[in-house]
Design a protein around this motif. Structure first.
Motif, PDB file in Angstrom:
ATOM      1  N   LEU A   1     -58.452  56.002   8.679  1.00  0.00           N
ATOM      2  CA  LEU A   1     -59.877  55.858   8.949  1.00  0.00           C
ATOM      3  C   LEU A   1     -60.137  54.842  10.060  1.00  0.00           C
ATOM      4  O   LEU A   1     -61.024  55.038  10.900  1.00  0.00           O
ATOM      5  N   PHE A   2     -59.353  53.751  10.095  1.00  0.00           N
ATOM      6  CA  PHE A   2     -59.542  52.757  11.149  1.00  0.00           C
ATOM      7  C   PHE A   2     -59.119  53.299  12.515  1.00  0.00           C
ATOM      8  O   PHE A   2     -59.561  52.782  13.549  1.00  0.00           O
ATOM      9  N   SER A   3     -58.288  54.329  12.530  1.00  0.00           N
ATOM     10  CA  SER A   3     -57.981  54.986  13.792  1.00  0.00           C
ATOM     11  C   SER A   3     -59.250  55.611  14.388  1.00  0.00           C
ATOM     12  O   SER A   3     -59.487  55.544  15.595  1.00  0.00           O
ATOM     13  N   GLN A   4     -60.083  56.183  13.514  1.00  0.00           N
ATOM     14  CA  GLN A   4     -61.362  56.730  13.979  1.00  0.00           C
ATOM     15  C   GLN A   4     -62.314  55.614  14.402  1.00  0.00           C
ATOM     16  O   GLN A   4     -63.064  55.759  15.374  1.00  0.00           O
ATOM     17  N   VAL A   5     -62.276  54.503  13.667  1.00  0.00           N
ATOM     18  CA  VAL A   5     -63.129  53.361  14.029  1.00  0.00           C
ATOM     19  C   VAL A   5     -62.792  52.869  15.429  1.00  0.00           C
ATOM     20  O   VAL A   5     -63.683  52.611  16.257  1.00  0.00           O
ATOM     21  N   LEU A   6     -61.507  52.757  15.729  1.00  0.00           N
ATOM     22  CA  LEU A   6     -61.088  52.280  17.048  1.00  0.00           C
ATOM     23  C   LEU A   6     -61.540  53.217  18.154  1.00  0.00           C
ATOM     24  O   LEU A   6     -61.779  52.791  19.299  1.00  0.00           O
ATOM     25  N   SER A   7     -61.690  54.489  17.845  1.00  0.00           N
ATOM     26  CA  SER A   7     -62.077  55.463  18.856  1.00  0.00           C
ATOM     27  C   SER A   7     -63.561  55.413  19.185  1.00  0.00           C
ATOM     28  O   SER A   7     -63.953  55.679  20.327  1.00  0.00           O
TER      29      SER A   7
END
Length: 460
Positions: free
Chosen positions: A369-375
């Protein structure tokens, strides 16, 4: 025999005639050849000698004031000099005499402020309820109210207890901890003191006893209910307070709710630090309400007992918040359920710049989920996810998110099991972001230099 006439050298230089230059030195050891002091010097010395009973300073000329202040005793009572002397050199002498080590830059480069803040802190650290006269502290209020901006007290001594009564309660199986607390008197109550400190902006407290050694007892570290209620009333009335820290004081959910309730809609509060306590989900729900009912910028709840429910409450508040800049939940146990809730909130939040979730039992689902946040998030500049369990797959997903991120400057993933390759490539992406930010800061200057060079070339 004829006496020779005096030489011309003796006539022109009387000192050459030893007979004429003879002196009779008295046996009085205080006798001196120096001239009598001037009347001004005698008057200034008289002012110095009698300054405590008749302080004369402002009526003097600047150079005369300097002479008086240089000779004035450093043990002069504060009631005499506190509101009379503003000269920084004098207060520097008093500070260095009492505390050999001091950093005046931490006190707004004011030696007078440094003296009164540290002096008041020392009085509070050594105050014993029921033994020390409260006027020792209250008498200081008129003297230091204009100079104390920050109050840092890392020790509160408990009252002298009744040994026999405590022993009887220890022997009784029915004696509860609450009864022990009621029997033990409370610590010094700060209400009257804080009401008089009209410039107080920062309050940093620890309810504990330092260096107790072999006299260690758990009741030396009690933050009682009366302490809590009194402190809550004091901080609510202190409208100038910007920073409030209460750490390492065994604050539980009930006490946290009492304190936070008093801070709702506070006009000036910018930072709240309740780290290293015993706050659980109920206390965090109150903190979640606070961030949307105040101007809070920094919230530190590190090393408490926060779980997923508390993190979800904070996440719900963050999704609507427009003021909070830094959130620290290090060393709790929010796990993936809480981490994912925060991740969803950060996809819409546009103000938070710093987040610390180190040591929270997070794993691959949170990394995904934090991968999406970083994007998608363009405001976060510092994230700490160290000491979690993301694994190699979690590291690859975080790396994928970093490929689209241009704003993150610090990303701590130490001891999170993501693998050396992912850790290295994430570091490369961070360095690229930092370099781009550096060039952006230089760009206005470069443009200005380019314009000036073009104008100079056209003029030549």
């Amino acid at each position: 025999m004829a006496i020779p006439p005096p030489s011309k050298a003796a006539a022109t230089n009387p000192a050459a005639n030893t007979r004429r230059m003879r002196r009779i030195i008295a046996e009085d050891p205080e006798w001196t050849l120096t001239i009598v002091p001037s009347l001004i010097e005698l008057c200034l010395q008289h002012i110095v000698d009698n300054f405590e009973n008749n302080p004369i300073l402002l009526e003097l000329k600047p150079e005369q004031q300097r002479k008086v202040l240089d000779r004035l005793s450093l043990d002069m009572p504060l009631r005499v000099v506190a509101n009379l002397i503003s000269d920084e050199t004098y207060w520097r002498r008093r500070c260095t005499q009492r505390w050999p080590v001091g950093h005046v830059e931490m006190y707004g480069n004011s030696w007078k402020r440094m003296f009164f803040e540290r002096h008041l802190q020392d009085l509070l650290k050594l105050f014993i309820p029921g033994t020390t006269d409260p006027n020792v502290i209250l008498d200081m209020v008129p003297l230091c109210q204009d100079y104390v901006v920050r109050l840092q007290v890392d020790q509160f001594l408990p009252p002298v207890k009744l040994e026999q009564a405590l022993q009887e309660m220890d022997q009784s199986d029915s004696a509860s901890e609450n009864e022990m607390e009621e029997l033990t008197m409370d610590h010094y109550q700060l209400g009257d003191l804080m009401a008089g400190l009209r410039r107080l902006e920062e309050l940093d407290l620890v309810f504990a006893v330092k260096d107790c050694g072999m006299n260690f007892e758990w009741n030396l570290f009690l933050f009682t209910s009366r302490d809590c209620n009194s402190l809550a009333s004091a901080i609510k009335a202190c409208q100038t307070l910007k920073v409030f820290r209460l750490t390492r004081s065994k604050v539980d959910d009930d006490k946290a709710r009492v304190l936070i309730r008093s801070l709702l809609d506070h006009p000036a509060l910018m930072e709240l630090d309740l780290s290293h306590n015993n706050i659980g989900d109920r206390g965090v729900r109150a903190a979640a309400k606070l961030i949307n009912h105040s101007q809070l910028r920094i919230l530190n709840l590190a090393n408490n007992k926060i779980k997923a429910v508390g993190a979800q409450a904070l996440a719900h508040a963050l999704s609507y918040n427009t003021t909070l800049l830094s959130l620290n939940l290090r060393l709790n146990c929010i796990e993936d359920e809480g981490g994912q809730a925060l991740g969803h909130a950060l996809q819409t939040n546009s103000t938070l710049t710093s987040l610390n979730l180190a040591g929270n039992e997070l794993s691959e689902p949170t990394a995904s989920l934090f991968s999406q946040v970083l994007s998608v998030n363009t405001t976060l500049t510092c994230i700490n996810l160290s000491c979690n369990h993301f694994g190699l797959d979690g590291g690859k997903q975080l790396l994928e998110g970093m490929s689209d991120n241009k704003t993150l400057m610090e990303f701590d993933l130490r001891m999170s099991e993501i693998g050396q390759e992912s850790e290295y490539l994430i570091g490369v992406a961070l360095n690229a972001n930092r370099e781009a930010a550096r060039l952006r800061t230089l760009q206005p200057t470069c443009c200005h230099l380019t314009v000036n060079s073009i104008i100079s070339g056209a003029a030549s």
